[in-house]
Write an enzyme that holds these catalytic residues in place. Structure first.
Site, mmCIF file in Angstrom:
data_model
loop_
_atom_site.group_PDB
_atom_site.id
_atom_site.type_symbol
_atom_site.label_atom_id
_atom_site.label_comp_id
_atom_site.label_asym_id
_atom_site.label_seq_id
_atom_site.Cartn_x
_atom_site.Cartn_y
_atom_site.Cartn_z
ATOM 1 N N CYS A 1 -3.017 2.639 -5.153
ATOM 2 C CA CYS A 1 -2.294 2.841 -6.584
ATOM 3 C C CYS A 1 -2.137 1.175 -7.182
ATOM 4 C CB CYS A 1 -1.106 3.676 -6.772
ATOM 5 S SG CYS A 1 0.176 3.089 -6.064
ATOM 6 N N GLU B 1 5.577 8.198 -10.166
ATOM 7 C CA GLU B 1 4.789 6.933 -9.867
ATOM 8 C C GLU B 1 3.492 7.293 -10.021
ATOM 9 O OE1 GLU B 1 4.159 4.005 -5.907
ATOM 10 O OE2 GLU B 1 5.108 5.973 -5.729
#
Length: 311
Positions: free
Chosen positions: A303, A269
């Site tokens: 993020c 990720e």
């Protein structure tokens, strides 16, 4: 746990709390093989909070052996889904019981407001543990109809094995829960490497793992740096899967190490942002409010931070 591997901290509320500072292997806090430590810093005051044991490659190997032993004996296919579910539900209860303490430790080590850590991160983490606890006894295979009556086809889901988890510093507790809950629910064992910037709550949660009743080796926690602990986990021949949240550059290194070692499974990720799209029909006051929230929430350390804005 020896006295040298504990530290008394003053929380923002004025309460004192004892935190572990050792590596967590086999349900015990231990010193690193090398004796090396690193400092974790309060990002608000830039003062040293405490010294944490620094895991070396030998410590990583010890953690992997512990996790492999647990997977082969007390966990994995040797544990029942209902047992794993019960333990995860219990862990969620303990996390909620200690929510205020965990939130204040998170604020001390990460810098986010106590209310955000308690009411958002920890609440979400407990919910995550409960969600996957509910899945533990509902993961089933299939019987598959085939044309040949002499053949019987079926699928069977089995745990992957020893899973290394490398988490970042922006959501320490929440990333811990997201990585840990599904792995434990399905029977995998976990080796957690928290960010060296925010290791405190990951170690405090290990105490709750013991209190909840998880067997030794089901979860080990090895605070370390990326080039040492992260690299050792990525290249270890007896780690079956590695999951990482962080930068694209580091993700490439992990993928390369996994390929060059035992072709372990990898979940990445990596960094990224999402654009805001604001159309002429939008309520501009609401759009401005949520655009600001999108980029500045969690101090902008996200993020999925919304940036830039297009219209």
């Amino acid at each position: 746990m020896t006295k040298d591997l504990k530290k008394e901290l003053m929380l923002p509320s004025g309460r004192q709390v004892s935190i572990p500072t050792g590596l967590f292997i086999d349900n015990q806090f231990v010193a690193s093989e090398s004796g090396q430590t690193f400092q974790t810093i309060n990002p608000v005051t830039e003062e040293v909070i405490c010294d944490i044991q620094l895991a070396s490659a030998k410590d990583i190997d010890a953690a992997v052996k512990s996790s492999r032993k647990a997977f082969s004996t007390t966990w994995g296919l040797n544990s029942t889904p209902s047992e794993r579910s019960k333990l995860l539900f219990r862990l969620a209860e303990l996390m909620e019981r200690d929510a205020q303490t965990l939130a204040e430790l998170e604020a001390l080590d990460n810098g986010k407001p106590v209310s955000v850590a308690r009411d958002a991160d920890i609440a979400d983490s407990a919910a995550c543990l409960r969600y996957f606890a509910g899945w533990a006894d509902k993961i089933t295979g299939q019987t598959i109809q085939v044309d040949d009556p002499k053949k019987f086809a079926y699928t069977k889901h089995e745990p992957v094995g020893v899973c290394a988890q490398i988490i970042p510093w922006n959501y320490p507790i929440m990333m811990w829960a997201w990585k840990t809950a599904p792995a434990l629910a399905t029977g995998c064992t976990v080796i957690m490497k928290p960010s060296e910037l925010t290791p405190i709550t990951a170690l405090k949660l290990c105490e709750l793992m013991v209190e909840a009743g998880f067997p030794p080796g089901v979860l080990n926690c090895v605070p370390s740096t990326g080039p040492v602990g992260g690299a050792a986990l990525s290249a270890h021949e007896d780690v079956d899967k590695i999951a990482f949240t962080g930068s694209t550059a580091t993700g490439r290194k992990i993928l390369e190490a996994a390929a060059k070692s035992n072709l372990k499974k990898v979940t990445l990720e990596l960094g990224g942002k999402s654009a805001h799209l604001i159309f002429p029909s939008a309520d501009l006051d609401q759009a401005a409010k949520h655009a600001a929230l999108g980029i500045f929430y969690n101090m902008g350390q996200d993020c999925t931070a919304g940036n830039p804005t297009s219209s």
